[in-house]
Design an enzyme around this catalytic site. Structure first.
Site, PDB file in Angstrom:
ATOM      1  N   GLY A 154      -1.528 -39.320  54.103  1.00 37.83           N
ATOM      2  CA  GLY A 154      -0.453 -38.387  53.777  1.00 37.83           C
ATOM      3  C   GLY A 154      -0.619 -37.118  54.578  1.00 37.83           C
ATOM      4  O   GLY A 154      -1.745 -36.721  54.898  1.00 37.83           O
ATOM      5  N   ALA A 155       0.496 -36.490  54.925  1.00 34.64           N
ATOM      6  CA  ALA A 155       0.462 -35.225  55.661  1.00 34.64           C
ATOM      7  C   ALA A 155       1.229 -34.183  54.866  1.00 34.64           C
ATOM      8  O   ALA A 155       2.344 -34.432  54.424  1.00 34.64           O
ATOM      9  CB  ALA A 155       1.079 -35.393  57.047  1.00 34.64           C
ATOM     10  N   ALA A 156       0.589 -33.039  54.658  1.00 36.67           N
ATOM     11  CA  ALA A 156       1.222 -31.939  53.920  1.00 36.67           C
ATOM     12  C   ALA A 156       1.416 -30.758  54.862  1.00 36.67           C
ATOM     13  O   ALA A 156       1.089 -30.830  56.048  1.00 36.67           O
ATOM     14  CB  ALA A 156       0.359 -31.550  52.722  1.00 36.67           C
ATOM     15  N   LEU A 158      -0.147 -27.950  55.048  1.00 28.83           N
ATOM     16  CA  LEU A 158      -1.359 -27.267  55.502  1.00 28.83           C
ATOM     17  C   LEU A 158      -2.431 -28.216  56.020  1.00 28.83           C
ATOM     18  O   LEU A 158      -3.342 -27.788  56.725  1.00 28.83           O
ATOM     19  CB  LEU A 158      -1.951 -26.435  54.351  1.00 28.83           C
ATOM     20  CG  LEU A 158      -1.015 -25.418  53.687  1.00 28.83           C
ATOM     21  CD1 LEU A 158      -1.751 -24.659  52.600  1.00 28.83           C
ATOM     22  CD2 LEU A 158      -0.427 -24.455  54.714  1.00 28.83           C
ATOM     23  N   ALA A 159      -2.368 -29.493  55.645  1.00 27.31           N
ATOM     24  CA  ALA A 159      -3.446 -30.423  55.998  1.00 27.31           C
ATOM     25  C   ALA A 159      -2.939 -31.858  55.943  1.00 27.31           C
ATOM     26  O   ALA A 159      -1.796 -32.113  55.539  1.00 27.31           O
ATOM     27  CB  ALA A 159      -4.618 -30.242  55.035  1.00 27.31           C
ATOM     28  N   VAL A 161      -4.562 -36.097  55.152  1.00 25.67           N
ATOM     29  CA  VAL A 161      -5.673 -36.837  54.551  1.00 25.67           C
ATOM     30  C   VAL A 161      -5.837 -38.183  55.248  1.00 25.67           C
ATOM     31  O   VAL A 161      -4.863 -38.927  55.420  1.00 25.67           O
ATOM     32  CB  VAL A 161      -5.437 -37.051  53.044  1.00 25.67           C
ATOM     33  CG1 VAL A 161      -6.583 -37.854  52.430  1.00 25.67           C
ATOM     34  CG2 VAL A 161      -5.299 -35.714  52.330  1.00 25.67           C
ATOM     35  N   LYS A 175      -9.799 -34.733  53.874  1.00 28.92           N
ATOM     36  CA  LYS A 175      -8.668 -33.810  54.012  1.00 28.92           C
ATOM     37  C   LYS A 175      -9.007 -32.799  55.103  1.00 28.92           C
ATOM     38  O   LYS A 175      -9.990 -32.052  54.988  1.00 28.92           O
ATOM     39  CB  LYS A 175      -8.407 -33.103  52.685  1.00 28.92           C
ATOM     40  CG  LYS A 175      -7.207 -32.173  52.702  1.00 28.92           C
ATOM     41  CD  LYS A 175      -6.941 -31.610  51.307  1.00 28.92           C
ATOM     42  CE  LYS A 175      -5.744 -30.691  51.293  1.00 28.92           C
ATOM     43  NZ  LYS A 175      -5.446 -30.177  49.929  1.00 28.92           N
ATOM     44  N   ASP A 307       0.503 -27.338  41.180  1.00 24.70           N
ATOM     45  CA  ASP A 307       1.263 -28.058  42.206  1.00 24.70           C
ATOM     46  C   ASP A 307       1.373 -29.540  41.856  1.00 24.70           C
ATOM     47  O   ASP A 307       0.974 -30.401  42.639  1.00 24.70           O
ATOM     48  CB  ASP A 307       0.586 -27.888  43.569  1.00 24.70           C
ATOM     49  CG  ASP A 307       1.547 -28.134  44.730  1.00 24.70           C
ATOM     50  OD1 ASP A 307       2.763 -28.231  44.468  1.00 24.70           O
ATOM     51  OD2 ASP A 307       1.092 -28.242  45.876  1.00 24.70           O
TER      52      ASP A 307
END
Length: 519
Positions: A154-156, A158-159, A161, A175, A307
């Site tokens: 997964g990509a968010a 800020l970072a 994983v 992460k 969150d």
């Protein structure tokens, strides 16, 4: 004059060519330049502001045409804001995601458009990931991991994983922070501050400075992955009595401020109805467990995971016990509630659940709402004022009520902005948390269930009783308080049983039988 113009053109060409060669030699992305990021944000802000200033010139306020035009302006502006977030990435996406989660606080055109940012987060290249690991852990990837999946889980904002396997065979989730986020975040916050102040100057009713204050306070915490690891361990210990809650173990020897290595957890997103149906997961049990977990965080401990969007809450059917596990991820953002605020919040929710309008008004005013306490009650519960007066546990949620709430949110945006600037800063992330949890309940179609209110009431009773006992010196008085608490909890258990019985097949059969007998 012509020769001067030619010289100026020549000089400009040389400067531009030199700048281009310099940027190319340094392998710099033009999107990383502060002047480009600011210019893009300023241009978008100007276009949105100009649209709002000019769109209503020939439209009668309050007419059907007015609301139609307003909806179109909202939609255009939301799309421009979304495109800006995608272009500038990082902090901009994080702020956009926050806005997209504010259901019932922002017009639906904004929230529905900005929600896509959860799935449009940027990805760092494998070379960038290796560089961060090399800089922070002092080793090459192959020295630490037997395997490291290049495609992130997964990509968010800020970072991202990655799934990996250590040399001892343990499967871990790594992460890794996007390398440019740390440098850009403080500049981006400054840009957002300048532009929000400019918009507020143009539109005095636009009072979203609270969003900026929250971003300035929370961004440094979210960028520190060691802080996230500590939060994960704290909440795991705090809620260890819930067998259904799983928090991945942290591997501290492979963690830094920009890297967090943890136990790998599998499961489906909490809003993935296909996964839930395929694995036979009971949605009512799942929703009730989420309610128990967050009610204890808020009312009893005052340490709240802020969150809970679907990507951070996974579900999995335990193959041994057959029970549903809830896996809580991403512990970067927690709200620590002050004791006085937490107790007042308990009193407010008890008043709302019990339909005590006098106590609800007094608690709301003590929380700084002033005369806007009816609006505050509606925002907090996501119910209409009619439902709040009737009693939120007795008035069922209907589709028409949801439509009414969304319509009112658009009409009362200035009052909502004023309210958000009055209430304590701690309340803002709680409102965000409430909205995210309601979104999950809506997806699972469990919002009509009263179990969440019963769990909240139970935690409020325990928190207030604990506070009263701590202030009491007499053993007899403490015993009386304890007995009173147990009696109230027992009544809640009976009420929950009655609710369950009424919704069960047996309960429906008994009701039908009684109705037939009375007829």
């Amino acid at each position: 004059m012509a020769s001067r113009l030619r010289r100026l053109t020549s000089v400009t060409a040389v400067v531009l060519a030199s700048s281009g060669l310099y940027l190319h030699s340094k392998q710099l992305d033009i999107n990383d330049l502060s002047v480009v990021r600011f210019g893009r944000a300023a241009a978008t802000t100007f276009r949105i502001s100009y649209d709002y200033l000019t769109a209503f010139r020939d439209v009668e306020q309050g007419s059907d045409q007015y609301w139609e035009v307003k909806s179109k302006v909202h939609q255009r502006s939301a799309e421009r804001l979304r495109d800006l977030c995608c272009a500038n990435r990082g902090t901009f996406i994080k702020v956009g995601q926050h806005l997209g989660a504010l259901d019932y606080l922002l017009p639906p055109e904004y929230t529905s458009t900005l929600k896509v940012l959860h799935s449009r987060a940027p990805q760092s290249s494998m070379q960038e990931i290796q560089q961060v690991i090399r800089e922070d852990l002092g080793k090459e990837l192959s020295e630490i991991f037997v395997s490291f999946e290049e495609c992130p889980q997964g990509a968010a904002s800020l970072a991202q994983v990655h799934k990996a396997v250590l040399h001892d065979g343990r499967t871990v989730a790594v992460k890794v922070q996007h390398p440019k986020v740390q440098k850009q975040s403080s500049k981006d916050i400054l840009v957002i501050e300048v532009l929000i102040r400019a918009v507020h100057w143009l539109f005095p009713d636009f009072a979203f400075m609270w969003l900026l204050e929250e971003a300035k306070k929370n961004m440094p915490l979210e960028l520190d992955f060691l802080n996230e690891g500590k939060n994960a361990e704290k909440v795991a210990k705090m809620l260890s009595h819930f067998p259904f809650l799983k928090v991945p173990k942290i591997y501290w020897d492979l963690s830094t401020k920009r890297i967090l290595t943890m136990e790998f957890a599998e499961g489906g997103q909490v809003n993935d109805k296909e996964y839930i149906q395929k694995h036979g997961i009971n949605v009512n049990e799942l929703s009730e467990n989420l309610g128990k977990m967050y009610s204890e965080m808020i009312f009893l401990h005052g340490f709240v995971h802020c969150d809970p969007h679907p990507g951070n809450v996974l579900v999995q059917k335990c193959p041994r016990s057959g029970k549903t596990d809830v896996i809580l991820l991403d512990h970067g953002l927690y709200q620590v509630l002050q004791a006085d605020f937490r107790l007042e919040y308990c009193r407010l929710w008890q008043a709302l659940i019990n339909g005590d309008m006098k106590e609800m008004e007094q608690s709301s005013r003590r929380l700084g709402t002033g005369d806007l306490y009816p609006l505050f009650a509606c925002v907090l519960t996501a119910r209409s004022w009619t439902a709040v007066n009737t009693g939120i546990t007795s008035a069922p949620i209907t589709h028409s009520e949801d439509v009414e709430i969304r319509t009112n949110a658009a009409q009362y945006l200035p009052q909502i902005s004023d309210l958000l600037n009055r209430i304590p800063r701690q309340m803002l992330l709680l409102l965000k948390t409430n909205d995210l949890l309601r979104g999950i309940e809506s997806t699972l179609e469990t919002r009509a269930s009263s179990s969440s209110f019963i769990n909240m009431s139970r935690c409020c009773v325990r928190a207030l009783a604990r506070h009263k006992r701590s202030k009491c010196r007499s053993r007899l008085k403490r015993l009386q308080l304890f007995i009173s608490e147990q009696v109230t909890l027992w009544k809640l258990n009976l009420f929950q049983m009655a609710v369950w019985l009424r919704s069960s097949v047996l309960g429906q059969w008994i009701c039908a039988l009684l109705h037939t007998t009375n007829s």
